[in-house]
Write a protein that holds these residues in place. Structure first.
Motif, PDB file in Angstrom:
ATOM      1  N   GLY A 292       6.715  -7.289  11.410  1.00 20.79           N
ATOM      2  CA  GLY A 292       7.410  -7.978  10.183  1.00 20.79           C
ATOM      3  C   GLY A 292       7.955  -7.605   8.668  1.00 20.79           C
ATOM      4  O   GLY A 292       8.472  -8.099   7.647  1.00 20.79           O
ATOM      5  N   VAL A 293       7.631  -6.262   9.035  1.00 21.26           N
ATOM      6  CA  VAL A 293       7.487  -5.413   7.596  1.00 21.26           C
ATOM      7  C   VAL A 293       8.618  -3.953   8.163  1.00 21.26           C
ATOM      8  O   VAL A 293       7.391  -3.814   9.046  1.00 21.26           O
ATOM      9  N   HIS A 294       9.061  -3.400   6.676  1.00 23.68           N
ATOM     10  CA  HIS A 294       9.853  -2.184   7.384  1.00 23.68           C
ATOM     11  C   HIS A 294       8.635  -0.899   7.763  1.00 23.68           C
ATOM     12  O   HIS A 294       8.931   0.037   8.003  1.00 23.68           O
ATOM     13  N   SER A 295       7.709  -1.146   6.264  1.00 23.18           N
ATOM     14  CA  SER A 295       7.047  -0.318   5.763  1.00 23.18           C
ATOM     15  C   SER A 295       5.728  -0.689   5.628  1.00 23.18           C
ATOM     16  O   SER A 295       5.362  -1.655   4.717  1.00 23.18           O
ATOM     17  N   GLU A 296       4.861  -0.368   6.166  1.00 22.62           N
ATOM     18  CA  GLU A 296       3.503  -0.844   5.900  1.00 22.62           C
ATOM     19  C   GLU A 296       2.718   0.153   4.979  1.00 22.62           C
ATOM     20  O   GLU A 296       3.537   1.471   5.115  1.00 22.62           O
ATOM     21  N   GLN A 297       1.838   0.104   3.563  1.00 25.71           N
ATOM     22  CA  GLN A 297       2.215   0.468   2.141  1.00 25.71           C
ATOM     23  C   GLN A 297       0.590   0.253   1.729  1.00 25.71           C
ATOM     24  O   GLN A 297       0.881  -0.793   1.127  1.00 25.71           O
ATOM     25  N   ARG A 298      -0.281   0.937   1.981  1.00 25.38           N
ATOM     26  CA  ARG A 298      -1.269  -0.049   1.460  1.00 25.38           C
ATOM     27  C   ARG A 298      -2.517   1.381   0.985  1.00 25.38           C
ATOM     28  O   ARG A 298      -2.413   2.899   1.767  1.00 25.38           O
ATOM     29  N   PHE A 299      -3.312   1.334   0.160  1.00 28.27           N
ATOM     30  CA  PHE A 299      -3.862   2.063  -0.486  1.00 28.27           C
ATOM     31  C   PHE A 299      -5.432   1.550  -0.572  1.00 28.27           C
ATOM     32  O   PHE A 299      -5.514   0.494  -1.626  1.00 28.27           O
ATOM     33  N   HIS A 300      -6.908   2.031  -0.985  1.00 29.93           N
ATOM     34  CA  HIS A 300      -8.014   1.932  -1.083  1.00 29.93           C
ATOM     35  C   HIS A 300      -8.597   3.104  -2.526  1.00 29.93           C
ATOM     36  O   HIS A 300      -8.639   4.036  -1.392  1.00 29.93           O
ATOM     37  N   TYR A 301      -8.501   2.479  -3.844  1.00 31.58           N
ATOM     38  CA  TYR A 301      -9.419   3.768  -4.451  1.00 31.58           C
ATOM     39  C   TYR A 301     -11.043   3.556  -4.879  1.00 31.58           C
ATOM     40  O   TYR A 301     -10.491   2.068  -5.120  1.00 31.58           O
ATOM     41  N   MET A 302     -11.453   4.258  -4.687  1.00 38.08           N
ATOM     42  CA  MET A 302     -13.151   3.392  -4.976  1.00 38.08           C
ATOM     43  C   MET A 302     -14.217   5.069  -5.927  1.00 38.08           C
ATOM     44  O   MET A 302     -13.150   6.229  -5.780  1.00 38.08           O
ATOM     45  N   ALA A 303     -14.421   4.164  -7.100  1.00 38.78           N
ATOM     46  CA  ALA A 303     -14.673   4.883  -8.224  1.00 38.78           C
ATOM     47  C   ALA A 303     -16.204   4.311  -8.198  1.00 38.78           C
ATOM     48  O   ALA A 303     -16.976   3.484  -7.771  1.00 38.78           O
ATOM     49  N   ALA A 304     -16.830   5.455  -9.539  1.00 36.41           N
ATOM     50  CA  ALA A 304     -18.146   5.440  -9.620  1.00 36.41           C
ATOM     51  C   ALA A 304     -18.501   3.261  -9.943  1.00 36.41           C
ATOM     52  O   ALA A 304     -19.391   2.837  -9.959  1.00 36.41           O
ATOM     53  N   LYS A 305     -17.565   3.093 -11.053  1.00 42.02           N
ATOM     54  CA  LYS A 305     -17.370   1.444 -11.894  1.00 42.02           C
ATOM     55  C   LYS A 305     -17.133   0.923 -10.741  1.00 42.02           C
ATOM     56  O   LYS A 305     -16.494  -0.209 -10.991  1.00 42.02           O
ATOM     57  N   GLY A 306     -16.471   0.934  -9.495  1.00 38.62           N
ATOM     58  CA  GLY A 306     -15.339   0.024  -9.311  1.00 38.62           C
ATOM     59  C   GLY A 306     -14.603   0.057  -8.031  1.00 38.62           C
ATOM     60  O   GLY A 306     -14.450   1.289  -8.087  1.00 38.62           O
ATOM     61  N   GLU A 307     -13.580  -0.229  -7.803  1.00 38.55           N
ATOM     62  CA  GLU A 307     -12.367   0.061  -6.415  1.00 38.55           C
ATOM     63  C   GLU A 307     -11.460  -0.540  -6.925  1.00 38.55           C
ATOM     64  O   GLU A 307     -11.236  -1.485  -7.618  1.00 38.55           O
ATOM     65  N   VAL A 308     -10.345  -0.194  -6.104  1.00 39.69           N
ATOM     66  CA  VAL A 308      -8.682  -0.902  -6.405  1.00 39.69           C
ATOM     67  C   VAL A 308      -8.215  -1.280  -4.933  1.00 39.69           C
ATOM     68  O   VAL A 308      -8.278  -0.061  -4.501  1.00 39.69           O
ATOM     69  N   ARG A 309      -7.777  -1.966  -4.483  1.00 41.89           N
ATOM     70  CA  ARG A 309      -6.810  -1.712  -3.411  1.00 41.89           C
ATOM     71  C   ARG A 309      -5.758  -2.350  -3.398  1.00 41.89           C
ATOM     72  O   ARG A 309      -5.609  -3.522  -4.572  1.00 41.89           O
ATOM     73  N   VAL A 310      -4.743  -2.051  -3.012  1.00 39.26           N
ATOM     74  CA  VAL A 310      -3.709  -2.109  -3.148  1.00 39.26           C
ATOM     75  C   VAL A 310      -2.714  -2.666  -1.773  1.00 39.26           C
ATOM     76  O   VAL A 310      -2.547  -1.599  -1.698  1.00 39.26           O
ATOM     77  N   ASP A 311      -1.845  -3.594  -1.295  1.00 36.30           N
ATOM     78  CA  ASP A 311      -1.633  -4.024   0.004  1.00 36.30           C
ATOM     79  C   ASP A 311       0.179  -4.370  -0.646  1.00 36.30           C
ATOM     80  O   ASP A 311       0.451  -5.499  -0.532  1.00 36.30           O
ATOM     81  N   GLN A 312       1.503  -3.239  -0.468  1.00 34.69           N
ATOM     82  CA  GLN A 312       1.855  -3.665  -1.321  1.00 34.69           C
ATOM     83  C   GLN A 312       3.571  -3.904   0.110  1.00 34.69           C
ATOM     84  O   GLN A 312       4.390  -3.402  -0.160  1.00 34.69           O
ATOM     85  N   ALA A 313       2.270  -4.278   1.510  1.00 37.63           N
ATOM     86  CA  ALA A 313       3.600  -4.711   2.199  1.00 37.63           C
ATOM     87  C   ALA A 313       3.530  -6.053   2.476  1.00 37.63           C
ATOM     88  O   ALA A 313       4.558  -6.258   2.646  1.00 37.63           O
ATOM     89  N   HIS A 314       2.783  -6.808   2.008  1.00 40.20           N
ATOM     90  CA  HIS A 314       2.257  -7.793   1.838  1.00 40.20           C
ATOM     91  C   HIS A 314       2.727  -8.376   0.808  1.00 40.20           C
ATOM     92  O   HIS A 314       1.484  -8.293  -0.393  1.00 40.20           O
TER      93      HIS A 314
END
Length: 418
Positions: A292-314
């Motif tokens: 359903g997508v040409h490119s799966e692309q995602r990352f999870h960044y965790m730090a001392a005070k929180g985290e970031v999650r990005v899913d740019q395939a969907h």
């Protein structure tokens, strides 16, 4: 101000999918059916920023097909685009070094954009810089840390703009995530995944596993984003790579071709000897054909005070077709549908913006309105700002080839692999 500057001539090195939309088997089956680079340059010419356009490939016999493709899929679709270009080799011959003649046909101070096999990036970029041209090279900038360092030195010596086409820096979600991550304290853990469907191996069969690998091709995106997030705070210290094989070989690729490559990277704080982080980067070109997508692309960044999650395939935008099923689309990269007046309307896409940022910088420097050094420390992917990405990728290749972990050491401000 940029619109008032003289137009700049542009040399496009490489005539493949990303530049023209043409692959060895015809028009691309991916989401880049008309390419990205050439159509962007034609639109920038319409907007008064680009002058002459030169395309350099290895097969002069390909240009009639390219011209026909451009007219049918660009000229007949969008209003006001001048599709004229000069092609090298200029006759119906094959010449792997046609780029040399093309670079010499450009006026000094032109903008050279390189989208060619990874192993050719360094010789083409070096040649262009030595001739006095500004350079934008697709990722990976080079395959070795030493070559990357030489490009940094050469660009600095010549006073020329040299950037790497890390377009994910201009993706609004990734760009915003990077800014927000700065407030979350020390880095602790990062994981990323990027893939393309296995039909892409048909496009890359001539060099996959021979000249380069999937880590250089796709891991480069998320390594750059991570290095950008922790810039000046953490540095990579050790790389251990692992890979899978089997699928690519069944599709006719060289038996050396890895399907999926994972890099495990240790990071150390510049200021706190007890602060360490771990990153896991995975890239694959053996993904299913109908995901359903040409490119799966995602990352999870965790730090001392929180985290970031990005899913740019969907991105919350999907279309279902009775014949092809469900597909998720990404018009934020490049938008191909015309505007209400019939003109190309992709100027806000991050693929377009990445190219335009380079053209604007090159025009300013060539006009004497700025120096190449003015574009450092502004979040732009300059050749100096992206060296950590190459160090990790190169270390990953050594780790796979020699079946060992590779240390990245810094001595007198210069990186070295051990």
């Amino acid at each position: 101000m940029a619109s008032e500057l003289p137009r700049i001539s542009v040399g496009l090195m490489g005539t493949g999918e990303y530049t023209t939309g043409i692959t060895p088997s015809g028009q691309s089956k991916s989401d880049k059916k008309i390419g990205v680079v050439a159509v962007t340059m034609f639109d920038l010419r319409r907007r008064g920023k680009v002058d002459e356009v030169i395309l350099a490939g290895t097969n002069g016999g390909k240009f009639p097909e390219v011209r026909e493709h451009f007219q049918k899929n660009i000229g007949d679709v969008y209003k006001g685009l001048d599709l004229n270009f000069r092609g090298f080799p200029e006759s119906n011959v094959r010449n792997a070094e046609a780029y040399k003649e093309a670079l010499r046909a450009l006026p000094k101070g032109s903008a050279v954009i390189i989208f060619t096999p990874d192993s050719t990036h360094f010789p083409i970029a070096s040649e262009a810089l030595n001739l006095g041209h500004h350079v934008l090279v697709t990722k990976p900038a080079t395959q070795t840390l030493e070559h990357h360092q030489k490009l940094i030195e050469l660009a600095k010596e010549k006073g020329l703009v040299c950037m790497v086409e890390h377009h994910k820096r201009f993706d609004p979600a990734y760009n915003d995530a990077r800014a927000r991550a700065q407030k979350l304290g020390d880095f602790n853990f990062y994981s990323s995944y990027m893939s393309q469907p296995k039909f892409q191996l048909e496009t890359f069969k001539s060099w996959a596993g021979i000249d380069s690998d999937i880590s250089y091709y796709l891991n480069s995106h998320h390594i750059d984003i991570h290095a950008w997030i922790v810039e000046g705070k953490f540095r990579p210290s050790r790389v251990t790579a692992s890979a899978t094989k089997g699928i690519a070989r069944t599709l006719g690729c060289d038996e050396r071709t890895e399907d999926t490559i994972t890099l495990l990277v240790d990071w150390e704080s510049y200021t706190d000897p007890y602060a360490r982080g771990t990153a896991v980067y995975t890239a694959s070109w053996a993904a299913p054909l109908k995901a359903g997508v040409h490119s799966e692309q995602r990352f999870h960044y965790m730090a001392a005070k929180g985290e970031v999650r990005v899913d740019q395939a969907h991105r919350g935008y999907s279309i279902v077709d009775d014949e092809t099923g469900k597909a998720d689309y990404n018009p934020f990269y490049v938008k191909y549908s015309p505007d209400e007046n019939g003109y190309f309307d992709g100027q806000l896409g991050y693929g377009y913006r990445s190219l335009e940022k380079f053209i604007d910088a090159a025009r300013l420097v060539s006009a004497g309105e700025a120096k190449a050094a003015d574009f450092e420390n502004k979040g732009l992917p300059t050749i100096a700002n992206t060296i950590i990405t190459t160090a990790i990728l190169h270390a990953g290749r050594i780790s796979l080839d020699e079946k060992r972990s590779v240390e990245i050491v810094e001595e007198d401000g210069k990186l070295r692999l051990v």
